[in-house]
Write an enzyme that holds these catalytic residues in place. Structure first.
Site, PDB file in Angstrom:
ATOM      1  NE  ARG A   1      15.354  52.501 -45.459  1.00 24.93           N
ATOM      2  CZ  ARG A   1      14.826  52.346 -46.424  1.00 24.93           C
ATOM      3  NH1 ARG A   1      14.235  50.709 -46.598  1.00 24.93           N
ATOM      4  NH2 ARG A   1      15.362  53.252 -47.409  1.00 24.93           N
TER       5      ARG A   1
ATOM      6  CG  ASP B   1      16.124  52.224 -50.781  1.00 25.48           C
ATOM      7  OD1 ASP B   1      16.435  52.261 -52.282  1.00 25.48           O
ATOM      8  OD2 ASP B   1      16.095  51.899 -49.856  1.00 25.48           O
TER       9      ASP B   1
ATOM     10  CB  THR C   1      11.615  46.101 -48.457  1.00 25.06           C
ATOM     11  OG1 THR C   1      12.433  46.310 -49.609  1.00 25.06           O
ATOM     12  CG2 THR C   1      12.791  47.659 -47.678  1.00 25.06           C
TER      13      THR C   1
ATOM     14  CB  THR D   1       9.184  46.191 -50.848  1.00 23.58           C
ATOM     15  OG1 THR D   1      10.475  46.938 -51.342  1.00 23.58           O
ATOM     16  CG2 THR D   1       8.432  46.636 -49.731  1.00 23.58           C
TER      17      THR D   1
ATOM     18  N   GLY E   1       7.209  48.540 -54.724  1.00 17.92           N
ATOM     19  CA  GLY E   1       7.387  49.379 -55.700  1.00 17.92           C
ATOM     20  C   GLY E   1       8.725  49.954 -56.169  1.00 17.92           C
TER      21      GLY E   1
ATOM     22  CG  ASN F   1      16.847  48.327 -51.460  1.00 23.25           C
ATOM     23  OD1 ASN F   1      15.593  48.736 -53.227  1.00 23.25           O
ATOM     24  ND2 ASN F   1      17.667  48.333 -52.573  1.00 23.25           N
TER      25      ASN F   1
ATOM     26  CB  SER G   1      12.221  53.804 -47.266  1.00 25.41           C
ATOM     27  OG  SER G   1      11.459  53.029 -47.783  1.00 25.41           O
ATOM     28  CB  SER G   2       9.911  55.790 -52.004  1.00 31.39           C
ATOM     29  OG  SER G   2      10.725  56.283 -52.054  1.00 31.39           O
TER      30      SER G   2
HETATM   31  O1  DON Z   1      12.693  51.884 -49.142  1.00 33.47           O
HETATM   32  C1  DON Z   1      12.027  52.146 -50.530  1.00 33.47           C
HETATM   33  O2  DON Z   1      12.276  53.012 -51.053  1.00 33.47           O
HETATM   34  C2  DON Z   1      12.831  50.623 -51.097  1.00 33.47           C
HETATM   35  N1  DON Z   1      14.170  49.796 -50.521  1.00 33.47           N
HETATM   36  C3  DON Z   1      11.363  49.534 -51.465  1.00 33.47           C
HETATM   37  C4  DON Z   1      11.507  48.743 -52.633  1.00 33.47           C
HETATM   38  C5  DON Z   1      11.441  48.108 -52.992  1.00 33.47           C
HETATM   39  O3  DON Z   1       9.808  49.098 -53.021  1.00 33.47           O
HETATM   40  C6  DON Z   1      11.642  47.581 -53.875  1.00 33.47           C
HETATM   41  N2  DON Z   1      10.168  46.879 -54.742  1.00 33.47           N
HETATM   42  N3  DON Z   1       9.915  46.092 -55.900  1.00 33.47           N
END
Ligand code: DON
Length: 591
Positions: free
Chosen positions: A125, A443, A419, A401, A493, A421, A472-473
């Site tokens: 990350r 984030d 990602t 992502t 997502g 982001n 993060s997700s």
């Molecule tokens: O780490 C995360 O949760 C976000 N930066 C992810 C971004 C993401 O999934 C965008 N995609 N559609």
């Protein structure tokens, strides 16, 4: 046309690769580049092919957002590499073929399960630079400055992808950096034919890149939008990739690449320094280990919330007869939404980088905690998330992502989400280095109570601090069945990642769906605040919507776009199956 049967011509290349594995001389390398060019021409023929169907093989399988990148992974396995070599090669290839999210200038997470039964979670990350501080996105009156954490050079976290991919190659791979990066270099140098999907993405993003000449140069044909079918070359990126292939981590974090990145920072008022780049380190972590109906689950620990939340939601629904409730019924959607609501409320309060904040992981993923947390669940009635704070916007569905999944016949499994982001990160291409920068700083929680781009709320746990990783997700997941990798999945997502991953798992484990249905069927999402159920078109039947409203789920929002991109692979009794999410024009490959 299936991707895995389109490359009969490439056997020579695969054979050549095997040979080059032993003889990696400069002469051999230039011949390989010529062969790679032939390979690219063959790729171009596949311009409009997408692979909505499951591909099958017995030796190796890759599913990703790019058919070209999936094929690179399979070729690497054919050339003697294992799933980790393939995953690294796919990671570098995606930086070329899927620039919206495949990256050198971003970060991600990888989960691995080895043939010897070792499990790991690799955290690459991005990190907040040394000059980052808690209030860096606030104005003098303490309000969040709109766009600063997404559309500026300050939005950039110190990139982790290159360090991450090379770290896993060194520890679990069997090939050299040159070997696994060669296909990406060839794709960048010789170019490839843009498909409609990617050409459209470029066209849409060009206006947002107008301020950055290097971005306009890279993503347009001298200022004009690229059309599907045109060959797209990335000479600066090829040079950066060559430096990485030749010098490893130092080829990115030091020397000319680092100089170019820091010069870009200075041009745009960013704060990443050469020292930040030198100091970047990946972290090997223990996966979140959980269990659901007898299947063993591996998930990503903090700084991702993904592993914890997926397990929390599964724990909450496990006592119920999910299969008996039937897929798509109001009863089951209600159950899952209530579990999602509670888990996302916990996320906002408790989750952040566990190296900086005491995240109560074990308590959150305990079955007993889920039971206690769910005692107020009413099967007839929606519970009430509090009134929404400002910025009550739906998270925009987009393409920022990317998740890919790899398995080999040795029993290795790799689950990677990576990602920048938001789509194309902060839209800034590093001049002379040819890669995009992330806007991952968004984030973090810029201010408690103010939602980020995904409408997510945060607290002290996810406040900005120098050297800290933003929450993060991303939820790369591996399911183990009877001691062997069974399913590898995950998704992009934003906040919806967690619920997309959850629904693939429930579709496979509870509803016993075949992989293609498990990935393809419509999805829904609830994240506590805003108090809305979002669903894909056809995702909730009119009848179920009526029943959910009667249960007091007031806001049911049908998305214009799609949710997630769950490129997944499965080992079904020795048959390796790959499914690229039919929502997008990705591709799976197997042999
Ligand atoms: O780490 C995360 O949760 C976000 N930066 C992810 C971004 C993401 O999934 C965008 N995609 N559609």
């Amino acid at each position: 046309m299936r991707i895995h049967c389109r490359f009969g011509l490439l056997n020579g290349w695969a054979w050549f690769n095997r040979w080059a594995f032993f003889v990696n001389q400069p002469l051999v390398r230039s011949i390989r580049e010529i062969v790679a060019f032939v390979l690219l021409i063959t790729f171009s023929v596949s311009l409009f092919a997408a692979s909505p169907a499951v591909v099958r093989g017995s030796k190796g399988v890759v599913a990703s957002r790019s058919a070209l990148a999936s094929e690179v992974g399979v070729e690497i396995m054919k050339a003697g590499g294992n799933a980790f070599d393939a995953a690294v090669a796919v990671g570098f290839a995606l930086a070329v073929t899927y620039p919206s999210a495949g990256n050198l200038g971003g970060g991600g997470f990888m989960l691995g399960y080895t043939e010897k039964g070792q499990k790991f979670a690799l955290d690459f990350r991005e990190k907040a630079p040394a000059l980052a501080h808690k209030d860096m996105f606030l104005d003098e009156s303490g309000e969040v400055v709109s766009g600063l954490s997404t559309k500026s050079h300050l939005a950039v976290g110190v990139p982790g992808s290159v360090a991450g991919l090379l770290a896993v190659l060194e520890k679990y791979g069997s090939l050299s950096p040159q070997q696994v990066i060669a296909p990406a270099i060839a794709l960048a140098e010789q170019g490839f034919a843009l498909n409609y999907d990617i050409a459209r993405q470029f066209e849409k993003k060009l206006p947002a890149m107008a301020h950055y000449p290097a971005s306009v140069e890279k993503f347009s044909n001298k200022g004009e939008s690229y059309q599907a079918g045109e060959i797209w070359k990335q000479p600066y990126l090829a040079k950066t990739l060559k430096r990485i292939a030749d010098q490893g981590v130092a080829g990115f974090y030091q020397g000319p690449t680092a100089d170019l990145l820091v010069a870009e920072m200075q041009r745009g008022g960013g704060i990443i320094s050469k020292q930040d780049l030198r100091d970047y380190e990946v972290v090997w972590r223990s996966p979140i280990e959980g269990e659901y109906r007898g299947y063993q689950l591996l998930g990503m620990p903090p700084p991702s919330s993904g592993g914890v939340l997926v397990q929390q939601i599964l724990n909450a629904i496990e006592p119920y007869d999910v299969r008996g409730m039937k897929w798509g019924s109001a009863e089951l959607i209600h159950l899952m939404v209530e579990a999602q609501r509670r888990a996302f409320a916990d996320r906002a309060e408790h989750l952040g980088d566990a190296d900086f904040y005491p995240v109560p992981v074990q308590r959150l993923i305990a079955k007993s905690y889920a039971r206690k947390r769910f005692t107020d669940f009413d099967p007839q009635k929606a519970s009430d998330s509090e009134v929404i704070s400002p910025g009550k916007t739906a998270p925009q569905e987009s393409v920022e992502t990317t998740h890919y999944s790899v398995m080999d016949h040795f029993g290795n499994a790799v689950s990677v989400t990576t990602t920048l982001n938001l789509g194309y990160g902060n839209k800034v291409v590093v001049e002379g280095a040819g890669f995009l920068l992330n806007n991952e700083m968004d984030d973090f929680s810029a201010k408690p109570g103010t939602p980020n781009a995904y409408g997510l709320l945060g607290s002290e746990a996810n406040a900005i601090k120098a050297g800290k990783r933003m929450l993060s997700s991303m939820s790369p997941t591996i399911v183990i069945k009877e001691g062997k990798p069974y399913l590898v999945t995950g998704s992009p997502g934003g906040s919806t990642i967690i619920n997309t991953t959850l629904q693939v798992l429930v579709n496979v484990i509870d509803h016993q769906m075949p992989l293609n249905d498990a990935v393809a069927l419509p999805r829904f999402h609830h994240q506590w605040k805003p108090n809305q159920i979002k669903f894909e078109r056809y995702g909730i039947s009119v009848d179920a919507q009526r029943k959910l409203r009667a249960m007091k789920h007031q806001e049911l929002i049908q998305l214009g776009g799609t949710m997630g991109d769950a490129n997944s692979v499965m080992n079904s009794e020795g048959v390796l199956m790959g499914m690229s999410d039919p929502r997008n024009q990705g591709g799976a490959a197997a042999y």
